[in-house]
Scaffold this active site. Structure first.
Site, PDB file in Angstrom:
ATOM      1  N   CYS A  80       0.860  -1.193   0.000  1.00 39.51           N
ATOM      2  CA  CYS A  80       0.000   0.000   0.000  1.00 39.51           C
ATOM      3  C   CYS A  80       0.893   1.240   0.000  1.00 39.51           C
ATOM      4  O   CYS A  80       1.313   1.716   1.060  1.00 39.51           O
ATOM      5  CB  CYS A  80      -0.929   0.006   1.217  1.00 39.51           C
ATOM      6  SG  CYS A  80      -2.018   1.454   1.268  1.00 39.51           S
ATOM      7  N   PHE A  82       0.186   4.310  -0.683  1.00 37.57           N
ATOM      8  CA  PHE A  82      -0.457   5.445  -0.032  1.00 37.57           C
ATOM      9  C   PHE A  82      -0.145   5.443   1.465  1.00 37.57           C
ATOM     10  O   PHE A  82       0.227   6.464   2.043  1.00 37.57           O
ATOM     11  CB  PHE A  82      -1.972   5.387  -0.268  1.00 37.57           C
ATOM     12  CG  PHE A  82      -2.745   6.433   0.482  1.00 37.57           C
ATOM     13  CD1 PHE A  82      -2.930   7.691  -0.053  1.00 37.57           C
ATOM     14  CD2 PHE A  82      -3.286   6.156   1.731  1.00 37.57           C
ATOM     15  CE1 PHE A  82      -3.634   8.667   0.643  1.00 37.57           C
ATOM     16  CE2 PHE A  82      -3.999   7.121   2.428  1.00 37.57           C
ATOM     17  CZ  PHE A  82      -4.166   8.381   1.884  1.00 37.57           C
ATOM     18  N   CYS A  83      -0.284   4.268   2.109  1.00 35.03           N
ATOM     19  CA  CYS A  83      -0.063   4.178   3.558  1.00 35.03           C
ATOM     20  C   CYS A  83       1.413   4.324   3.908  1.00 35.03           C
ATOM     21  O   CYS A  83       1.761   4.955   4.912  1.00 35.03           O
ATOM     22  CB  CYS A  83      -0.603   2.857   4.091  1.00 35.03           C
ATOM     23  SG  CYS A  83      -2.391   2.690   3.935  1.00 35.03           S
ATOM     24  N   VAL A  84       2.291   3.741   3.093  1.00 37.59           N
ATOM     25  CA  VAL A  84       3.721   3.913   3.339  1.00 37.59           C
ATOM     26  C   VAL A  84       4.064   5.392   3.327  1.00 37.59           C
ATOM     27  O   VAL A  84       4.755   5.903   4.227  1.00 37.59           O
ATOM     28  CB  VAL A  84       4.556   3.161   2.284  1.00 37.59           C
ATOM     29  CG1 VAL A  84       6.036   3.500   2.446  1.00 37.59           C
ATOM     30  CG2 VAL A  84       4.365   1.658   2.406  1.00 37.59           C
ATOM     31  N   HIS A  87       3.000   7.234   6.526  1.00 30.26           N
ATOM     32  CA  HIS A  87       3.812   6.962   7.715  1.00 30.26           C
ATOM     33  C   HIS A  87       5.233   7.502   7.569  1.00 30.26           C
ATOM     34  O   HIS A  87       5.848   7.895   8.566  1.00 30.26           O
ATOM     35  CB  HIS A  87       3.782   5.471   8.031  1.00 30.26           C
ATOM     36  CG  HIS A  87       2.413   4.995   8.415  1.00 30.26           C
ATOM     37  ND1 HIS A  87       1.765   5.439   9.550  1.00 30.26           N
ATOM     38  CD2 HIS A  87       1.545   4.149   7.802  1.00 30.26           C
ATOM     39  CE1 HIS A  87       0.580   4.878   9.627  1.00 30.26           C
ATOM     40  NE2 HIS A  87       0.415   4.099   8.573  1.00 30.26           N
TER      41      HIS A  87
END
Length: 329
Positions: A80, A82-84, A87
């Site tokens: 993912c 987007f999530c990396v 964070h």
């Protein structure tokens, strides 16, 4: 901002439980960002997802840097982007630019503790492969589980080029974004504030969490998201749970063909939903508009799409949770 299959209502128009969740997101996070707005058609899933993210990732005494590392590593294991990116930006906000860039490049941190955390988090994608478990406390472990769920939901429902992805991945932009988020990232959060948002009639608390608010939030998310399985027959649910168990997080080489073979023997109505749930568990970005169009012939509401995706995502997440031992100090 771009959503793959539907556009949720504007945040300012939210009412009831959704409005309460958005209020906390404004107070304690980055506001009602797209990841959470995409869940808003099912307020109970939205509230429980926020509660788990808040109580595990944001509140309590565990190192926030450690937790962001775990979140980024799980997101990376689940592919993912987007999530990396999100964070990585928060690692910048926590004053760890070198660590953020190592993660952004797909590398391994040099510090042994950080190397161990990243390796542990990435291995959780396949918990049966090496007798995976956790020696970490509820906050770090809960962060890992929260991100297993959220990264799947984000990959399924959000456009992969939605910020902070795409051109926003440049180190300079990530650094600027991190500075904007400094107060939000570093401000202490009191544990338990999200729990009044949850249904008090949730199932038994998980042993790995002890009496932590993280356990309450996880139990609530598991209860709310698992209800999406009610949209499928018992045989279809067994197909999903059985596949999650025996495939143990392996990335399908050709997700579309893989899912098609698994649902061949199901009835037409079950076939579309089971396919979406399986892809949500293993390769959520492979869910296509055609998959959703067939599903909507039986279940046209956005809420039912979120429910069936959440069912696949929580089935995979709970497979990881099932490998955990009771809480550690």
């Amino acid at each position: 901002m771009s959503y793959r299959f539907f556009t949720p209502p504007k945040a300012w128009a939210a009412t009831a439980l959704t409005a309460e969740v958005y209020r906390q997101l404004r107070d304690e996070f980055l506001g009602p960002v797209a990841t959470f707005q995409a869940l808003s058609p099912v307020p109970e899933v939205l509230a429980a997802t926020w509660a788990l993210m808040r109580e595990a990732l944001l509140a309590g005494d565990a190192s926030r840097v450690d937790r962001e590392l775990v979140a980024a590593a799980v997101s990376r294991a689940n592919r993912c982007g987007f999530c990396v990116d999100a964070h990585v930006m928060l690692l910048h906000a926590l004053g760890e630019p070198e660590l953020a860039e190592v993660i952004a490049r797909g590398g391994t941190p040099l510090e042994p503790r950080h190397t161990e955390l990243v390796g542990w988090a990435e291995a959780s994608r396949n918990p049966g492969a090496a007798a995976w478990t956790s020696r970490y406390g509820p906050e770090v472990t809960g962060t890992l589980l929260a991100c297993h769920f959220v990264s799947r939901m984000a990959s399924a429902l959000l456009d992969p080029d939605l910020p902070p992805s795409g051109p926003q991945r440049s180190p300079g932009v990530q650094s600027v974004g991190g500075r904007v988020c400094v107060r939000t990232a570093r401000e202490p959060k009191e544990p338990g504030r999200s729990l009044p948002l949850l249904d008090p009639g949730t199932t038994a608390l998980p042993a790995w969490a002890g009496d932590s608010p993280v356990g309450v939030a996880y139990a609530s998310l598991k209860s709310a998201a698992t209800q999406g399985g009610d949209l499928l027959s018992e045989v279809a649910r067994q197909t999903v749970t059985g596949t999650v168990r025996w495939e143990d997080g392996q990335h399908p080489a050709r997700p579309a063909e893989w899912a098609s073979e698994l649902v061949l023997d199901l009835s037409g109505k079950d076939r579309a939903g089971t396919r979406i749930a399986l892809l949500a568990a293993f390769a959520p970005a492979a869910i296509t508009p055609a998959d959703v169009a067939v599903w909507r012939l039986s279940y046209p509401d956005d809420a039912d799409l979120v429910r069936i995706v959440a069912y696949g995502a929580i089935t995979a997440t709970d497979h990881v949770a099932g490998a955990l031992t009771p809480a550690h100090a």
